[in-house]
Design an enzyme around this catalytic site. Sequence first.
Site, mmCIF file in Angstrom:
data_model
loop_
_atom_site.group_PDB
_atom_site.id
_atom_site.type_symbol
_atom_site.label_atom_id
_atom_site.label_comp_id
_atom_site.label_asym_id
_atom_site.label_seq_id
_atom_site.Cartn_x
_atom_site.Cartn_y
_atom_site.Cartn_z
ATOM 1 N N SER A 1 1.062 -1.038 0.052
ATOM 2 C CA SER A 1 0.158 -0.228 0.370
ATOM 3 C C SER A 1 0.935 1.068 -0.055
ATOM 4 O O SER A 1 1.817 1.546 -0.359
ATOM 5 C CB SER A 1 -0.922 0.708 1.572
ATOM 6 O OG SER A 1 -1.528 0.916 1.326
ATOM 7 N N ASP B 1 -8.425 -3.554 -6.155
ATOM 8 C CA ASP B 1 -8.776 -4.037 -5.607
ATOM 9 C C ASP B 1 -9.483 -3.629 -3.572
ATOM 10 O O ASP B 1 -9.318 -3.939 -3.194
ATOM 11 C CB ASP B 1 -7.024 -4.597 -4.580
ATOM 12 C CG ASP B 1 -6.494 -3.603 -4.301
ATOM 13 O OD1 ASP B 1 -6.862 -1.946 -4.481
ATOM 14 O OD2 ASP B 1 -5.047 -3.555 -3.595
ATOM 15 N N HIS C 1 -7.376 -5.006 -0.571
ATOM 16 C CA HIS C 1 -6.560 -4.642 -0.670
ATOM 17 C C HIS C 1 -5.207 -5.296 0.881
ATOM 18 O O HIS C 1 -4.039 -5.355 0.446
ATOM 19 C CB HIS C 1 -6.766 -2.999 -0.084
ATOM 20 C CG HIS C 1 -5.553 -2.512 -0.673
ATOM 21 N ND1 HIS C 1 -4.742 -2.404 -1.613
ATOM 22 C CD2 HIS C 1 -5.006 -1.379 0.470
ATOM 23 C CE1 HIS C 1 -3.553 -1.026 -0.884
ATOM 24 N NE2 HIS C 1 -4.281 -0.780 0.246
#
Lengths: 677, 679
Positions: free
Chosen positions: B252, B581, B634
């Site tokens: 991320s 995602d 995610h």
Amino acid sequence: MSLLRRRKPLESEKASVPEKPSVSDTSKKPDAKPDIKDEKKKHSKGRWSCIDGCCWFIGCICCIWWFLLFLFNAMPASFPQYVTEAITGPLPDPPGVKLQKEGLTAKHPVVFVPGIVTGGLELWEGHPCADGLFRKRLWGGTFGEVYKRPLCWVEHMSLDNETGLDPPGIRVRPVPGLVAADYFAPGYFVWAVLIANLARIGYEEKTMYMAAYDWRLSFQNTEVRDQTLSRIKSNIELMVSTNGGKKVVVIPHSMGVLYFLHFMKWVEAPAPMGGGGGSDWCAKHIKAVMNIGAPFLGVPKAVTGLFSAEAKDVAVARAIAPGVLDSELFGLQTLQHVMRMTRTWDSTMSMIPKGGETIWGDIDWAPEQGYDCSNKKQKGNETQAGGTINVDSLDDKSYGVHYGRIISFGKDIAEAHSSKIERKDFKEAVKDNNLGHSNVSCGDVWTEYQEMTWDSVKAVADYKVYTAGSLLDLLHFVAPKMMQRGDAHFSYGIADNLDDPKYENYKYWSNPLETKLPNAPEMEIYSMYGVGIPTERSYVYKLSPLADTCFIPFRIDTSAEGGDTGSCLKGGVHSVNGDETVPVLSAGFMCARGWRGKTRFNPAGISTYIREYDHAPPANLLEGRGTQSGAHVDIMGNFALIEDIIRVAAGATGEDIGGDQVHSDIFKWSESIKLKL
Amino acid sequence: MAPVLRKLLYVEAVINYKKSSFLSEKEKEKKVVWDGDKKKDDERLRLVVKRRKDWRCVDWCCWLIGYICTAWWLLLFLYNTLPSHYLQLPVEPPGLKLKKEGLRELHPVVFVPGIVTGGLELWEGRPCAHGLFRKRVWGGSFTEIFKRPLCWLEHMSLDNETGLDPPGIRVRPVPGLVAADYFGPGYFVWAVLIENLAHIGYEGKNMHMTSYDWRLSFQNTEVRDQSLSRLKSKIELMVRTNGHKVVVVPHSMGVLYFLHFIKWVEAPTPMGGGGGPHWCHNHIKAVMNIGPAFLGVPKALSGIFSAEAKDIAFARAMAPYVLDSDILGLQTLGHIMRVSRTWDSIMSLLPKGGETIWGDLDWSPEEGYCCNSLKDCSKAYVNQQSGSGNSSNGKLDATRNEKVHYGRIISFGKLSSQLPSSILERPDSKVVLFGLNSPTGRNSSCGGEVWTEYHEMSKESIRAVAEGKAYTSGNIVDLLRFVAPRLMRRADSQFSHGIADDLDHPTYNHYRYWSNPLETKLPNAPEMEMYCLYGVGIPTERSYVYKDSPSDKCSIPFKIDSGASGGGGCLKGGVYLVDGDESVPVLSAGFMCAKGWRGKNRFNPEGMPTHVREYRHLPPTNLLEGRGMQSGAHVDIMGNVALIEDIMRVAAGATGRDIGGDRIYSQILQFSERINLPL
């Protein structure tokens, strides 16, 4: 417990039911009341069965518990302090707050080096029995697994008996970071108080570093397996460079002191065996080493730990699990399990007394002789009289404590004059020893005693008295495999010539009597330790009543007591002044004499300071383990010690905080040691 | 136990009492007293009966609680005695599988956690945070949010001017693997990956969790905590002690943090780490970016604009109670906005590359993406392919014609998001916004402590913002500068969101460009590998339909129009969705690896190999799987078996080609082709 709860009420109920008719009979007047009673009786019988009663009871308890819990949680956090202050008057500020008010701020980065047993260990790979414990603490924390699966736990905590490294299929690793040793168990602080106080003047994670290492391994093996020494070096270098070149203040505790001695030699040594930092690494990176409770010259209780698994604090294993010791599951073999486990830990051998009879005394002489155990006031008198004592008066009972005899078999032997002791050399029994393998019958548990014959055990007892010199022979005799590993990693002698190239081997690095201090004249070495607590110094042993080498054949003779109140002998242990674990001699000698000024052990003339903290038990319950304690671990919460550390970390020198601070006879005792300097 | 119980069972106690008194009376044979005593007893008994009736409800409650507790303990006991492998999945974890294949640990692994997943602990606080020293204020159980919410907010905020600590408060990242292995109890982030790596021999010495304060701007983590120096030193130590280069696994926002690190470490010392141009080549084998937000995420925008991001600023999702509580009232969102706007790091996630990447009013790279189920999509796609002229099905035709303008990242009203730009009446936003650039303070009426920059705006300016109708990623930054001038002042000194024309221009030596892949060059390390590993198959926020907030008080004046739906299935609850995602759209995650860095180009002068690895999302098949072993979401992707296997193979020495090169399910290659970026 739940069974009990269910059964007992049943009986009481039964007992009470037949009584009810008698109650109603006595009323005699048949009016409305008996009806009500009968109705009630039926009702109570129908509704309030035993289980219902139980449930009601449990429900009540739960409700009350939740209510209290709620109140506790809703309570403002400052409430206990408020109550305390209401009772005892205002508490003194913790040293961090006090010094913050004085205007001290964080300056030098701080490195903590924890001692033996206080560092947490976690599981990275285990046998199937340890399923679900991945990255959970096996050592430190709640020790829940000791009770849940004791044998599995012992298996995972043990190291390999040959290599002193991981057994196949098991990887137990030190917990990293400050959490490794801030608390040993819930609520039992080790470094937490010091950390909290340092944080007050601005320290935080980036300026504090816990040098966590696997304390079971020999010091050099921590580098071989985990590269721990390289990590410490890299972290210290990082902290110095990110803090504007300010050198670190290192604070080792207990065995961490020896570990850091080893580190200082390692970092200077050239690369394959050492860290390749060069001879000025310490001068560039270390401002001060503030040793807390330093067992520089070893501790006698390490010997008993190895000899009969009876050490009291060093191998805390026994203390933390008293239930296990007496449990039926293990039976009488608990001690054997503990011995088998601890004997695989090479590190315990780093604390065997060093320097032999020169330091620890021989059969007739010991540096501490004349120490009076009764109380402090008399001790002062003795100190004055100390000068007049001569060797001839040794027969005198009042000076009868022969501290030099670290292990003696029988109280009479411990007290007798040396000329009256008949000793038989136990080494003659060695030849027989190899033949007698009696371990067939002993089952699972394996200690090296099981390979000994009873005759050799008796031969050990017949030697009667062991001094620090002959102790090593004894250990070699009773635990040859362990000492084979020990000899490869540690040495216990005194160097005649420190420049001899053999002293470049790592086995000498943790012995202050066989190494030179680094070439860093500006560095300072402190020895900070508690005094005023009777500390184990020598032992009276007896043979185990069971004449079987399946069990540990030697035991401390707990019945041996000194006669009068002032006696140093209690429960088979001669005690002397110290911090409950380390005798003053071991903690203070190097800084009081061995390294004082420019000596051959301290060629650069590093300044040394002794800071003793007189033990005072906690004044009230709210103090917990005390703010003026001098005990080996509890001293980490001693306000005076914390203040000293904070001042030095904030930039003060040893002279600034007052130089030496001595309560014991350490200087006198050090003088009486004849060591070439 | 028994006597205690008897005392508690009131009835019995009285009976016993009566019995004993009766006996004693009998001995004495005094009738008068006996009578009196009997009366007393009767009275007492009646009282008891009465009392028992009153008590019944309480008793019954106690009984019930006791019953439940006992049952609970029993179950708990049974659960604990159960062998722990009883509840395990039949599926073999990838770690064990690869161990059997003979893989062993080789390259040390460095984890770089993303935003919000890293724990934060308190080192110095205000009196209200008494007793929280070295306790987690972020991560863990979050109990303090409920206990003292305002105190918690105060400690989580940073200084509004400097973006650093407020005076008297020091909140610091938790160090070590524990920093982000679990976010909350049982909510894994890195734990599954760590455990699998441990199976093939990894342990604390060759795994490192980069802990940094994810609230700070990247350069400030170095200024305040020396986090970048620490990371450099740790990597150097691991390479030295293990003799192999490291494999870096950022997740991320950690992806951007590590991009920043790569540039920092090469830059000369006062601003950078002074590692020299070959540092990456000597120390890094591969960077395996998981769910990378290379080009930003649209939801960061809505988060800053109206505090309505759904996952990025977890704060809202995990504390729904706080949102509706009376204590905080309607100001909760305001509080969250105030706190999260002090976190500079969020600005690193704003969409980068402007209209070139994200599309303009009429065009976007993803246009034509079909949001319905796969079947419909392929139909429509086939239809589109086979000559659009003679389409027989009017419905399908309509679906196709209803073009989604993803480029309009924020539009006011559903209509303005759909109309062609020629019809869309829209005043020039720059004129509107900068014409009114002297916001008149109106914060006098907003009592209390909540302070957001919206309070300093006049009604006219707010109306002007809404009249802007549609904003693309090109002028969205201007919009933010208008509504949040202070925030953007800090942001502009720390981050940049453009595209570089000339990468060799000396302006790009400044650290604010380091986390933008479109304004930096990859390092001089031809053997290093870049991976983009991300999930696909989940609708992901891409652009928003806004409306004015009806309550024109002190609350946030804009809201996502959650009533807006339609748009061929792409518009749901005011949000246009696209493949991704759940947090990062495919475009942002994949473009750099699929095109921006592919081959030798100006962003990748050494031509280091890049690999795109997509993982199609599959929801967990049963409850035992928890958050799924094939998830593409995610965060949940960190438990994806295929992803873990890829990482482990690379860590054990494989190259991108060994594990199969690209693996693509989405239309990322088509999307990328449409982007007209000079390479």
